[in-house]
Scaffold this active site. Structure first.
Site, PDB file in Angstrom:
ATOM      1  N   TYR A  42       0.830  -1.200   0.000  1.00  0.00           N
ATOM      2  CA  TYR A  42       0.000   0.000   0.000  1.00  0.00           C
ATOM      3  C   TYR A  42       0.867   1.253   0.000  1.00  0.00           C
ATOM      4  CZ  TYR A  42      -4.363  -2.534   1.218  1.00  0.00           C
ATOM      5  OH  TYR A  42      -5.464  -3.341   1.220  1.00  0.00           O
ATOM      6  N   CYS A  73      -2.192  -1.931   9.432  1.00  0.00           N
ATOM      7  CA  CYS A  73      -1.283  -1.433   8.396  1.00  0.00           C
ATOM      8  C   CYS A  73      -1.044   0.043   8.683  1.00  0.00           C
ATOM      9  CB  CYS A  73      -1.933  -1.616   7.022  1.00  0.00           C
ATOM     10  SG  CYS A  73      -1.062  -0.832   5.654  1.00  0.00           S
ATOM     11  N   THR A  75       0.354   2.360   6.778  1.00  0.00           N
ATOM     12  CA  THR A  75       0.010   3.206   5.638  1.00  0.00           C
ATOM     13  C   THR A  75      -1.498   3.397   5.547  1.00  0.00           C
ATOM     14  OG1 THR A  75       1.958   2.489   4.402  1.00  0.00           O
ATOM     15  CG2 THR A  75       0.170   3.448   3.131  1.00  0.00           C
ATOM     16  N   CYS A 183       5.982  -0.265   9.840  1.00  0.00           N
ATOM     17  CA  CYS A 183       5.231  -1.133   8.923  1.00  0.00           C
ATOM     18  C   CYS A 183       5.050  -2.472   9.623  1.00  0.00           C
ATOM     19  CB  CYS A 183       5.992  -1.309   7.609  1.00  0.00           C
ATOM     20  SG  CYS A 183       5.256  -2.547   6.498  1.00  0.00           S
ATOM     21  N   HIS A 185       4.809  -5.352   8.523  1.00  0.00           N
ATOM     22  CA  HIS A 185       5.618  -6.440   7.960  1.00  0.00           C
ATOM     23  C   HIS A 185       6.991  -6.525   8.641  1.00  0.00           C
ATOM     24  CE1 HIS A 185       2.728  -6.367   4.633  1.00  0.00           C
ATOM     25  NE2 HIS A 185       3.270  -7.477   4.168  1.00  0.00           N
TER      26      HIS A 185
END
Length: 261
Positions: A42, A73, A75, A183, A185
Site C-alpha cells: 500500500y 497497516c 500506511t 510497517c 511487515h
C-alpha cells in the site's frame, strides 16, 4: 455481539504481527484476517487508492459480522482511518509508528524510523512526528522493496539483507538509540535488523499497544468474548503458502482460504 469476530486487515501478511499480539492478550476472541497481498504494498499507492482498498476490506469484514476492525497497516491507518471512522458505525483501531515512546525513551536524542513511502508522506505521520520530536533528531528511511520480499517468503534472502544494510547503516551515523518499525511487515525482520544495528539500538513496534487498545475498546462497548474456544479464519487473495507458513509457528490448527477480494 460478544461472540462475533474481530476483523483485521493488512496489505498482506504483515498484520499477522499485530494479530499475534491481539490473540495473546485476548485468547477467547474469534478473528477474521484479510491479507490483501494482491495489492501490496500500500505504501507505494496514492491516498485515494489506499482509501478505496480500505473501504473494500472493511465492507468485506463487516459483511462477515465483525464487531470491531483493526487496520493492521501503518500506511492504511495514516491515510484512511479518519474516513473509515466517519463513514462506518463499528469501532476501528488504527496503528501508527511508535514515535512517542521512542522519543521519550531516547538518551542520545536521535531515533530512526523505518517505514513505507505512504506512511512517511502522510499528514498523520507528519503531525505525530511534530508533536513528539521537537528536541529529537529523527532519521526517516523508506523501506522500499522490503514488503515485496516478505510477501514472497524471502525473509532470509541475501537481497533482503543487503537492502536492510543499505537502509540501516547510515542511520547509525546519527547515533540513534531507538529504531521505530513503521510497517507491520517489519517485525518479521527483527533478528536481521538487530544483527545490523547492534544491541545498543532498541527496536520498537506497535503490536502490544494495538492489542491493549483493542481490549480497552471492546471493554468500553461491552464486547469482550467469554467463550473458551476461539476460531480464527484467514483469507488471502493470492497464494496461500506464505501466510500458512507464517501462521504455522503460532497456531496448531487454522484455516487459510484463497478469496477473490
Amino acid at each position: 455481539m460478544k461472540k462475533q469476530p474481530i476483523g483485521i486487515f493488512d496489505s498482506g501478511i504483515g498484520g499477522t504481527s499485530i494479530w499475534k499480539e491481539v490473540i495473546k492478550l485476548l485468547p477467547n476472541e474469534n478473528t477474521i484476517y484479510l491479507a490483501d497481498s494482491k495489492n501490496a504494498p500500500y505504501g507505494e499507492k496514492s491516498t485515494e487508492e489506499i482509501i478505496s482498498l480500505c473501504i473494500k476490506n472493511s465492507e468485506l469484514l463487516i459483511s462477515k459480522g465483525c464487531k470491531l476492525i483493526i487496520v493492521a497497516c501503518n500506511t492504511a491507518t495514516t491515510n484512511a482511518i479518519d474516513y473509515l471512522r466517519n463513514n462506518y458505525t463499528i469501532p476501528f483501531i488504527g496503528i501508527e509508528p511508535a514515535i512517542k515512546p521512542a522519543a521519550l525513551l531516547s538518551k542520545t536524542g536521535a531515533i530512526g524510523i523505518l517505514a513505507t513511502k505512504g506512511t512517511l508522506a502522510s499528514e498523520l505521520f507528519e503531525k505525530t512526528t511534530a508533536n513528539y520530536t521537537k528536541n529529537i533528531t529523527t532519521v526517516e528511511q523508506n523501506g522500499e522493496g522490503l514488503v515485496q520480499l516478505i510477501e514472497n517468503g524471502e525473509l532470509n534472502s541475501h537481497q533482503l539483507n543487503e537492502l536492510l544494510i543499505s537502509y540501516l547503516k547510515p542511520m547509525l551515523n546519527y547515533n540513534i538509540d531507538h529504531l521505530v518499525l513503521g510497517c507491520t511487515h517489519y517485525p518479521y525482520l527483527i533478528p536481521q535488523i538487530q544483527n545490523i544495528v547492534g544491541d545498543n539500538v532498541k527496536i520498537i513496534d506497535s503490536g502490544e499497544a494495538v492489542a491493549k487498545q483493542t481490549k480497552a475498546i471492546l471493554k468500553k462497548h461491552n464486547l469482550i468474548a467469554s467463550q473458551k474456544k476461539s476460531n480464527h479464519l484467514f483469507y488471502t487473495n493470492i497464494k496461500t503458502n506464505v501466510l500458512s507458513e507464517t501462521l504455522s509457528n503460532v497456531l496448531a490448527t487454522f484455516t487459510v482460504e484463497k478469496l477473490d477480494f
